[in-house]
Design an enzyme around this catalytic site. Sequence first.
Site, PDB file in Angstrom:
ATOM      1  N   ASN A  26      -6.840   2.107  -8.893  1.00  0.00           N
ATOM      2  CA  ASN A  26      -7.689   2.949  -8.047  1.00  0.00           C
ATOM      3  C   ASN A  26      -7.878   4.319  -8.717  1.00  0.00           C
ATOM      4  O   ASN A  26      -6.925   5.091  -8.857  1.00  0.00           O
ATOM      5  CB  ASN A  26      -7.005   3.079  -6.671  1.00  0.00           C
ATOM      6  CG  ASN A  26      -7.807   3.885  -5.691  1.00  0.00           C
ATOM      7  OD1 ASN A  26      -8.374   4.913  -6.033  1.00  0.00           O
ATOM      8  ND2 ASN A  26      -7.841   3.425  -4.453  1.00  0.00           N
ATOM      9  N   GLY A  28      -9.361   6.988  -7.721  1.00  0.00           N
ATOM     10  CA  GLY A  28      -9.090   8.120  -6.826  1.00  0.00           C
ATOM     11  C   GLY A  28      -7.616   8.472  -6.822  1.00  0.00           C
ATOM     12  O   GLY A  28      -7.236   9.642  -6.891  1.00  0.00           O
ATOM     13  N   LYS A  29      -6.780   7.446  -6.781  1.00  0.00           N
ATOM     14  CA  LYS A  29      -5.334   7.685  -6.816  1.00  0.00           C
ATOM     15  C   LYS A  29      -4.937   8.326  -8.147  1.00  0.00           C
ATOM     16  O   LYS A  29      -4.151   9.270  -8.184  1.00  0.00           O
ATOM     17  CB  LYS A  29      -4.569   6.364  -6.690  1.00  0.00           C
ATOM     18  CG  LYS A  29      -4.544   5.742  -5.317  1.00  0.00           C
ATOM     19  CD  LYS A  29      -3.607   4.534  -5.372  1.00  0.00           C
ATOM     20  CE  LYS A  29      -3.595   3.712  -4.123  1.00  0.00           C
ATOM     21  NZ  LYS A  29      -2.693   2.554  -4.208  1.00  0.00           N
ATOM     22  N   ASP A  86       1.812   2.194  -2.818  1.00  0.00           N
ATOM     23  CA  ASP A  86       0.964   1.470  -1.893  1.00  0.00           C
ATOM     24  C   ASP A  86       0.702   2.424  -0.737  1.00  0.00           C
ATOM     25  O   ASP A  86       1.607   3.135  -0.278  1.00  0.00           O
ATOM     26  CB  ASP A  86       1.656   0.196  -1.395  1.00  0.00           C
ATOM     27  CG  ASP A  86       0.622  -0.788  -0.861  1.00  0.00           C
ATOM     28  OD1 ASP A  86      -0.292  -1.152  -1.620  1.00  0.00           O
ATOM     29  OD2 ASP A  86       0.705  -1.176   0.318  1.00  0.00           O
ATOM     30  N   PHE A 169     -11.802   9.684  -1.749  1.00  0.00           N
ATOM     31  CA  PHE A 169     -12.126   8.249  -1.844  1.00  0.00           C
ATOM     32  C   PHE A 169     -11.698   7.567  -0.544  1.00  0.00           C
ATOM     33  O   PHE A 169     -11.180   8.222   0.373  1.00  0.00           O
ATOM     34  CB  PHE A 169     -11.413   7.619  -3.053  1.00  0.00           C
ATOM     35  CG  PHE A 169      -9.915   7.537  -2.901  1.00  0.00           C
ATOM     36  CD1 PHE A 169      -9.110   8.633  -3.200  1.00  0.00           C
ATOM     37  CD2 PHE A 169      -9.300   6.380  -2.442  1.00  0.00           C
ATOM     38  CE1 PHE A 169      -7.728   8.566  -3.053  1.00  0.00           C
ATOM     39  CE2 PHE A 169      -7.912   6.303  -2.298  1.00  0.00           C
ATOM     40  CZ  PHE A 169      -7.130   7.404  -2.602  1.00  0.00           C
ATOM     41  N   GLY A 170     -11.922   6.269  -0.475  1.00  0.00           N
ATOM     42  CA  GLY A 170     -11.469   5.485   0.669  1.00  0.00           C
ATOM     43  C   GLY A 170     -11.978   6.016   1.999  1.00  0.00           C
ATOM     44  O   GLY A 170     -13.173   6.268   2.173  1.00  0.00           O
ATOM     45  N   TYR A 171     -11.067   6.227   2.927  1.00  0.00           N
ATOM     46  CA  TYR A 171     -11.418   6.646   4.288  1.00  0.00           C
ATOM     47  C   TYR A 171     -11.498   8.162   4.434  1.00  0.00           C
ATOM     48  O   TYR A 171     -11.621   8.667   5.552  1.00  0.00           O
ATOM     49  CB  TYR A 171     -10.388   6.089   5.283  1.00  0.00           C
ATOM     50  CG  TYR A 171     -10.321   4.572   5.301  1.00  0.00           C
ATOM     51  CD1 TYR A 171     -11.100   3.821   6.172  1.00  0.00           C
ATOM     52  CD2 TYR A 171      -9.477   3.879   4.430  1.00  0.00           C
ATOM     53  CE1 TYR A 171     -11.053   2.434   6.179  1.00  0.00           C
ATOM     54  CE2 TYR A 171      -9.412   2.492   4.427  1.00  0.00           C
ATOM     55  CZ  TYR A 171     -10.199   1.772   5.302  1.00  0.00           C
ATOM     56  OH  TYR A 171     -10.150   0.403   5.303  1.00  0.00           O
ATOM     57  N   ASP A 172     -11.423   8.902   3.337  1.00  0.00           N
ATOM     58  CA  ASP A 172     -11.408  10.371   3.417  1.00  0.00           C
ATOM     59  C   ASP A 172     -12.549  10.972   4.252  1.00  0.00           C
ATOM     60  O   ASP A 172     -12.315  11.920   5.007  1.00  0.00           O
ATOM     61  CB  ASP A 172     -11.421  10.994   2.008  1.00  0.00           C
ATOM     62  CG  ASP A 172     -10.052  10.938   1.344  1.00  0.00           C
ATOM     63  OD1 ASP A 172      -9.057  10.676   2.047  1.00  0.00           O
ATOM     64  OD2 ASP A 172      -9.976  11.148   0.122  1.00  0.00           O
ATOM     65  N   LYS A 192      -6.383  18.734  -0.898  1.00  0.00           N
ATOM     66  CA  LYS A 192      -5.924  17.471  -0.308  1.00  0.00           C
ATOM     67  C   LYS A 192      -4.472  17.198  -0.731  1.00  0.00           C
ATOM     68  O   LYS A 192      -3.628  16.857   0.106  1.00  0.00           O
ATOM     69  CB  LYS A 192      -6.853  16.318  -0.730  1.00  0.00           C
ATOM     70  CG  LYS A 192      -6.398  14.983  -0.161  1.00  0.00           C
ATOM     71  CD  LYS A 192      -7.290  13.816  -0.571  1.00  0.00           C
ATOM     72  CE  LYS A 192      -6.624  12.490  -0.195  1.00  0.00           C
ATOM     73  NZ  LYS A 192      -7.319  11.328  -0.727  1.00  0.00           N
TER      74      LYS A 192
HETATM   75  P1  ITT Z   1      -3.807  -0.255  -6.392  1.00  0.00           P
HETATM   76  O1  ITT Z   1      -3.153  -1.338  -5.561  1.00  0.00           O
HETATM   77  O2  ITT Z   1      -4.263  -0.741  -7.728  1.00  0.00           O
HETATM   78  O3  ITT Z   1      -2.977   0.996  -6.465  1.00  0.00           O
HETATM   79  P2  ITT Z   1      -5.669  -0.106  -4.163  1.00  0.00           P
HETATM   80  O4  ITT Z   1      -6.853   0.754  -3.843  1.00  0.00           O
HETATM   81  O5  ITT Z   1      -5.826  -1.597  -3.954  1.00  0.00           O
HETATM   82  O6  ITT Z   1      -5.191   0.205  -5.667  1.00  0.00           O
HETATM   83  P3  ITT Z   1      -3.713  -0.014  -2.056  1.00  0.00           P
HETATM   84  O7  ITT Z   1      -3.502  -1.476  -2.017  1.00  0.00           O
HETATM   85  O8  ITT Z   1      -2.529   0.898  -1.939  1.00  0.00           O
HETATM   86  O9  ITT Z   1      -4.440   0.445  -3.381  1.00  0.00           O
HETATM   87  O10 ITT Z   1      -4.758   0.346  -0.915  1.00  0.00           O
HETATM   88  C1  ITT Z   1      -4.966   1.661  -0.593  1.00  0.00           C
HETATM   89  C2  ITT Z   1      -6.227   1.787   0.271  1.00  0.00           C
HETATM   90  O11 ITT Z   1      -5.928   2.620   1.402  1.00  0.00           O
HETATM   91  C3  ITT Z   1      -7.316   2.487  -0.507  1.00  0.00           C
HETATM   92  O12 ITT Z   1      -8.123   1.579  -1.216  1.00  0.00           O
HETATM   93  C4  ITT Z   1      -8.049   3.232   0.601  1.00  0.00           C
HETATM   94  O13 ITT Z   1      -8.934   2.358   1.251  1.00  0.00           O
HETATM   95  C5  ITT Z   1      -6.924   3.593   1.574  1.00  0.00           C
HETATM   96  N1  ITT Z   1      -6.329   4.902   1.216  1.00  0.00           N
HETATM   97  C6  ITT Z   1      -5.072   5.140   0.721  1.00  0.00           C
HETATM   98  N2  ITT Z   1      -4.902   6.443   0.468  1.00  0.00           N
HETATM   99  C7  ITT Z   1      -6.060   7.041   0.794  1.00  0.00           C
HETATM  100  C8  ITT Z   1      -6.502   8.370   0.728  1.00  0.00           C
HETATM  101  O14 ITT Z   1      -5.753   9.346   0.226  1.00  0.00           O
HETATM  102  N3  ITT Z   1      -7.739   8.638   1.162  1.00  0.00           N
HETATM  103  C9  ITT Z   1      -8.537   7.672   1.639  1.00  0.00           C
HETATM  104  N4  ITT Z   1      -8.209   6.381   1.712  1.00  0.00           N
HETATM  105  C10 ITT Z   1      -6.967   6.056   1.288  1.00  0.00           C
END
Ligand code: ITT
Length: 216
Positions: A26, A28-29, A86, A169-172, A192
């Site tokens: 990911n 964003g992470k 995770d 990213f994601g639900y931000d 953040k």
């Molecule tokens: P990796 O397993 O490769 O690390 P992933 O995106 O599949 O990548 P996860 O299984 O941990 O990672 O899922 C995390 C999800 O949760 C992510 O895709 C977002 O939808 C949400 N999420 C987690 N942290 C977030 C954040 O800081 N802001 C927004 N959404 C977040």
Amino acid sequence: MQLSWILAIWRSSGLTDTRLLLATTNKGKVREIKKLLPGLSFKIESLDNYPAFGRFQEKGETFEDNSRGKARFYSLKYPGIVLAEDSGLEVQVLGGKPGVFSARFSGRQATDKKNIKKLLKLMKNLPDSRRQAKFICVAAVAYQGKILKVYKGQLLGRILPEPRGQNGFGYDPVFFYPPLKKTLAELTTEEKNAISHRGRALRKVGAYLKTLLVEK
Ligand code: ITT
């Protein structure tokens, strides 16, 4: 050789340069984690450099299971320290969903946009008082198949009926943080990180990693 011995030798060796794998796909992470681990002597690498490692299949029922599983899986392939995390969103009124399914909430072809759309549909017309949510992050550090440390962080907020902001990213864009009166997508990465679930967990990881190496 026992893990405690390996680490004792490593500590006493005074290494100033070794490798650390950020075991996430990911982007964003990766962006956030790199800013959360400043001043470390580790050479930080990502999974992009190691396509042959394959992909860990997340099947755990908790963030901790998945985090430990990911870290262990990649540390059996990578010679240095591995950091995996995770994370996800838990919405109270949905009984904790999407939880460990946050990334794939809208199905196999999930995108951030589709996940948000599904979430907002499920929460349509709910008053603010029933929109509480929290982000959770569980970070695991592993070395050669062994888990060294696990750290957790969380962030409380509420889900807005409409997205706001372009960052993150994601639900931000729908996660509103009342103390700042902004969604996480309206914050810079630094802002953040200062308050987020990931920031809270990763600052503890950073402090631990410093104890493993003698800094330059
Ligand atoms: P990796 O397993 O490769 O690390 P992933 O995106 O599949 O990548 P996860 O299984 O941990 O990672 O899922 C995390 C999800 O949760 C992510 O895709 C977002 O939808 C949400 N999420 C987690 N942290 C977030 C954040 O800081 N802001 C927004 N959404 C977040």
